[in-house]
Scaffold this active site. Structure first.
Site, short mmCIF file in Angstrom:
data_model
loop_
_atom_site.label_atom_id
_atom_site.label_comp_id
_atom_site.label_asym_id
_atom_site.label_seq_id
_atom_site.Cartn_x
_atom_site.Cartn_y
_atom_site.Cartn_z
CG HIS A 36 -1.70 0.99 1.61
ND1 HIS A 36 -3.15 1.16 1.10
CD2 HIS A 36 -1.67 2.26 2.13
CE1 HIS A 36 -3.69 2.30 1.14
NE2 HIS A 36 -2.76 3.19 1.92
CG ASP A 38 -0.39 5.66 2.79
OD1 ASP A 38 -1.70 5.71 2.41
OD2 ASP A 38 0.11 4.93 3.77
CG HIS A 69 -4.49 6.07 0.32
ND1 HIS A 69 -4.52 5.83 1.62
CD2 HIS A 69 -5.42 6.89 -0.14
CE1 HIS A 69 -5.40 7.06 2.12
NE2 HIS A 69 -5.98 7.59 1.01
CG ASP A 178 -5.52 3.59 4.82
OD1 ASP A 178 -4.99 3.19 6.11
OD2 ASP A 178 -5.34 4.00 4.02
N GLY A 179 -6.30 3.00 8.55
CA GLY A 179 -6.07 3.90 9.77
C GLY A 179 -6.46 3.27 10.81
CB SER A 202 -2.34 0.18 14.28
OG SER A 202 -2.47 1.47 14.04
C1 DX5 Z 1 -2.94 7.36 7.03
C2 DX5 Z 1 -2.45 6.22 5.91
C3 DX5 Z 1 -2.23 4.58 6.21
C4 DX5 Z 1 -1.39 4.52 7.56
C5 DX5 Z 1 -1.98 3.50 8.44
O1 DX5 Z 1 -3.14 8.44 6.26
O2 DX5 Z 1 -3.35 6.02 4.91
O3 DX5 Z 1 -2.09 4.02 5.33
O4 DX5 Z 1 -0.24 4.14 6.97
O5 DX5 Z 1 -1.15 3.35 9.54
P1 DX5 Z 1 -1.76 3.51 10.96
O6 DX5 Z 1 -1.63 2.04 11.47
O7 DX5 Z 1 -0.28 3.88 11.36
O8 DX5 Z 1 -3.00 4.09 11.27
ZN ZN Z 2 -3.39 4.52 2.85
#
Ligand code: DX5
Ligand code: ZN
Length: 234
Positions: A36, A38, A69, A178-179, A202
């Site tokens: 994934h 970001d 993403h 996600d998140g 997480s």
């Molecule tokens: C948040 C991102 C996520 C993030 C999730 O903006 O889109 O992909 O990496 O990770 P954690 O587990 O830290 O919320």
């Molecule tokens: Zn993301």
């Protein structure tokens, strides 16, 4: 390969960048479904992350499929900077596009599997007229832009409603979360109807644990969620 029907996307932003080669091969061994990525522009979200130069270098060194993403204002401007391998998703935000329908159709033309991401404040009614154009909807469980945030609890209800909607109209689309996809939250997310988990700080890249240890806990949390879901159905 999914685990009991649940697909797993590992958030590259949360990897240990000093050991990225080693981590990529462990993720491959663990049969993680997607990497994934970001992608942030410092405008749609206040932060910056990585761009095509780094993404393409990672891609050349792994066969794991990509799950983009895109947290970029008017993302149409950057579609061609990324390569569409068969099976990779490219998800854009509802909130970032002035011509969302046009952009989703364009992604399909470019051979991506189009995905749509919704911020916590965005309701499902907003996407009624584009839902048929997408292969995946990602519900943000936190506001986008930063790792390590806490779940916005109302988003669980949105996952539940989306799952009911999908089951009613029989669309073939994935429902991702996600998140703050953590071992504590995963069972609730799966019981609500998520079938794809984006795991970051997480749920996979956790300080003090190896990837293999975290992955075992992740599988246990998925098992718990599937049992909860079955119990709800009965
Ligand atoms: C948040 C991102 C996520 C993030 C999730 O903006 O889109 O992909 O990496 O990770 P954690 O587990 O830290 O919320
Ligand atoms: Zn993301």
């Amino acid at each position: 390969m999914s685990y009991k029907g649940i697909e797993i996307a590992a958030s590259v932003m949360c990897m240990d960048w000093l050991c990225i080669g080693e981590q990529l091969s462990t993720l491959k061994q663990l049969k993680i479904d997607y990497l994934h990525f970001d992608i942030m522009d410092g405008v749609f979200v206040p932060t910056l992350s990585i761009g095509p130069l780094v993404v393409n270098q990672i891609r050349e060194n792994t066969t794991i499929l990509c799950d983009y993403h895109i947290m970029v204002e008017e993302p149409r401007r950057i579609f061609e900077q990324y390569t569409a391998e068969e099976g990779s998703y490219f998800s854009i935000h509802y909130e970032a596009c002035r011509n969302l329908h046009r952009d989703l159709v364009m992604l399909r033309k470019l051979n991506f599997r189009p995905g749509l991401v919704l911020n916590p404040a965005t309701t499902l009614e907003n996407i009624e007229y584009v839902i048929e154009e997408v292969d995946k909807i990602t519900i943000m469980m936190v506001n986008p832009g930063y790792v390590g945030q806490k779940l916005v609890p109302q988003t669980l209800d949105k996952v539940r409603k989306l799952r009911e909607w999908r089951d009613r109209v029989k669309y073939q689309l994935k429902i991702a979360v996600d998140g703050n996809v953590s071992f504590d939250n995963i069972p609730k997310m799966i019981a609500a109807g998520a079938d794809t988990l984006v795991v970051g700080t997480s749920g996979l890249f956790i300080k003090g644990y190896s990837l293999k240890e975290s992955y075992q806990q992740l599988q246990a949390a998925i098992d718990e969620g599937l049992t909860m879901k079955e119990n709800c159905a009965n």
